[in-house]
Design an enzyme around this catalytic site. Sequence first.
Site, PDB file in Angstrom:
ATOM      1  N   HIS A 198       0.752  -1.415   0.189  1.00 25.26           N
ATOM      2  CA  HIS A 198       0.120   0.204   0.209  1.00 25.26           C
ATOM      3  C   HIS A 198       0.561   0.852  -0.554  1.00 25.26           C
ATOM      4  CE1 HIS A 198      -3.591  -2.647   1.758  1.00 25.26           C
ATOM      5  NE2 HIS A 198      -3.022  -2.421   0.567  1.00 25.26           N
ATOM      6  N   GLU A 201       1.861   3.893   2.879  1.00 25.71           N
ATOM      7  CA  GLU A 201       1.701   3.239   3.792  1.00 25.71           C
ATOM      8  C   GLU A 201       4.402   3.710   4.529  1.00 25.71           C
ATOM      9  OE1 GLU A 201       0.178  -0.606   3.930  1.00 25.71           O
ATOM     10  OE2 GLU A 201      -1.621   0.499   3.945  1.00 25.71           O
ATOM     11  N   ARG A 257      -3.496   5.004  -2.542  1.00 27.78           N
ATOM     12  CA  ARG A 257      -2.897   3.380  -1.689  1.00 27.78           C
ATOM     13  C   ARG A 257      -3.051   1.775  -2.742  1.00 27.78           C
ATOM     14  NH1 ARG A 257      -5.722  -0.411   2.639  1.00 27.78           N
ATOM     15  NH2 ARG A 257      -6.622  -2.370   1.463  1.00 27.78           N
ATOM     16  N   ASN A 274      -2.627  -6.539  -2.446  1.00 24.25           N
ATOM     17  CA  ASN A 274      -3.614  -7.316  -1.434  1.00 24.25           C
ATOM     18  C   ASN A 274      -4.851  -7.954  -1.097  1.00 24.25           C
ATOM     19  OD1 ASN A 274      -2.394  -8.563   1.090  1.00 24.25           O
ATOM     20  ND2 ASN A 274      -3.257  -6.986   2.679  1.00 24.25           N
ATOM     21  N   HIS A 331       2.795  -3.268   7.243  1.00 21.01           N
ATOM     22  CA  HIS A 331       1.789  -2.763   6.461  1.00 21.01           C
ATOM     23  C   HIS A 331       1.754  -0.986   7.787  1.00 21.01           C
ATOM     24  CE1 HIS A 331      -1.346  -3.727   3.352  1.00 21.01           C
ATOM     25  NE2 HIS A 331      -0.255  -5.320   3.950  1.00 21.01           N
ATOM     26  N   SER A 332       1.027   0.253   7.843  1.00 20.89           N
ATOM     27  CA  SER A 332       0.845   0.483   8.989  1.00 20.89           C
ATOM     28  C   SER A 332      -0.678   1.362   8.435  1.00 20.89           C
ATOM     29  CB  SER A 332       1.630   1.686   8.338  1.00 20.89           C
ATOM     30  OG  SER A 332       1.216   3.022   7.696  1.00 20.89           O
ATOM     31  N   TYR A 333      -1.688   1.556   9.102  1.00 19.17           N
ATOM     32  CA  TYR A 333      -1.316   2.356  10.759  1.00 19.17           C
ATOM     33  C   TYR A 333      -2.123   1.211  11.619  1.00 19.17           C
ATOM     34  CZ  TYR A 333      -4.642   5.279  10.679  1.00 19.17           C
ATOM     35  OH  TYR A 333      -6.227   6.143  10.484  1.00 19.17           O
ATOM     36  N   GLU A 409       1.000  -4.554  10.633  1.00 14.83           N
ATOM     37  CA  GLU A 409       0.592  -3.115  10.549  1.00 14.83           C
ATOM     38  C   GLU A 409       1.308  -2.608  11.973  1.00 14.83           C
ATOM     39  OE1 GLU A 409      -1.907  -2.159   8.667  1.00 14.83           O
ATOM     40  OE2 GLU A 409      -2.736  -3.658   8.176  1.00 14.83           O
TER      41      GLU A 409
HETATM   42 ZN   LIG Z   1      -1.794  -1.882   4.111  1.00 19.89          ZN
END
Ligand SMILES: [Zn+2]
Length: 461
Positions: A198, A201, A257, A274, A331-333, A409
């Site tokens: 993404h 991120e 994203r 994803n 990933h985040s968050y 995350e």
């Molecule tokens: Zn993500």
Amino acid sequence: MKLSVLLTSLLASAAAGAAVTPREEQDSPVSYAGFKVFRVATNGRPSRVEARLADSGLVYEQWNDDVATHIDVVVAPGNVAAFEALGSLSYRVMHEDLGASIAAESEGAHAFSLMKRQAGVSGEELHKRQIEDGSWFDSYHNYEDHIDYFRALHAAFPNNSEIISAGRSYQDRNIFGIHLWGADGPGKPAVLYHGTVHAREWIVAPVVEYITRQLVTGYNDGNEDVVSILDRYDFFIFPFVNPDGFVYSQTTNRLWRKNRQPAPTGTCFGRDINRNWVFGWDSNPRGASRNPCSETYQGEAASDAPENRGLDAYLRSLRDGPGVKLFIDWHSYGQYILYPFGYAETLYAPEQGKWTRTASFMSQYIRDSSSRRTTYTFGASGSTLYATTGAAPDHAYVIGGADFSFTIELSDTGDYGFVLPPERIRGVAEESWVGQQIVLALLDEEFFDGVGPAQLYQGQT
Ligand SMILES: [Zn+2]
Ligand SMILES: *[C@@H]1O[C@H](CO)[C@@H](O)[C@H](O)[C@H]1NC(C)=O
């Protein structure tokens, strides 16, 4: 379709001059000047708040999908007053001016690129120093500088690493990675990291880079723990599995994203890589979207994103070769450690016990190592967070045969969300390395036999 997009963008960017790379669509950069980001409390009743926002007619963008306790919304300047006048919503401000936060976030990256050009030294030379002093982690960086940083990591570890590729993106960027190995390597079971699927991120890339750096310098320095890890596993680290999206988030829209593949019809761009994996694709209507304009658009068919095809081929070749011991999608968050299954909220893998114990140790050690007492929540992803179909960890486990398969995350939990200030990079990176040392030490553990390190770790906390 692809050719005409390419031609249009070439012509358009020729007209615009050198500021935009030829492969980018000619979108003018999105400004977030004056946009505010609010965290609206939902107190376990998100549908009531969602209905209230929908009824108000306000235009807003939502950042998070886990809405049980809150919804994070981006509100345009013209709508801020109306939002604040809604009443009966309990909220706080995450970003007073998102445009200002984004500008501050990128200052270091631009300064670095400029300094690199003006200093007249090669990227590798400069990055070599940065690997030694760690100053790379004081700011975010431009895509081209990230590529140089990995070249420098390879140069620092020439006999134990190679630059690898998982194919090409939609816009024909190389999905590059680095492969590391220890004594008598390569050929040991694989630890596979995917970063930045993404695009927005941004904290992911420096974290993956920090872990790579710790492995390389730790091995070179003879650090016992690192030597033991790299002598048992080969690492396959892909920091940018969605390079087109990442570049777009830097040049045009900070909050982008997905990838940059056009929809089959209409004007929307991007598949969520994803939600595009083969296993479980389109198996649960709550787990992805069929709408090409949605942030979680799953594509027209499983694996119809070129990035996904290349990554899947790489995963399957590892499965059919040395085998996959650990897969992590970064990933985040939100601060979560998640494992299969994502596609069904009530389905539990037989490995759930050992994954839970491992994640629980990671979480405890991260918290205890951190001055902020950073706390990660962990669990099976469908039941802990929300359903995701066609997501990487389910696929890496079921199809790729990964013994451990996690989504991590990263920070934070919502003070800043995707736009985490550069001063926070180093802390998140250091904590993440602590977490990785725990999981890597436990990969060959016999769980629940009453004697192994899993018992010892518990005793220490
Ligand atoms: Zn993500
Ligand atoms: C890599 O291997 C070559 C050939 O065996 C050797 O000459 C060189 O010193 C090694 N480099 C490092 C950094 O260990």
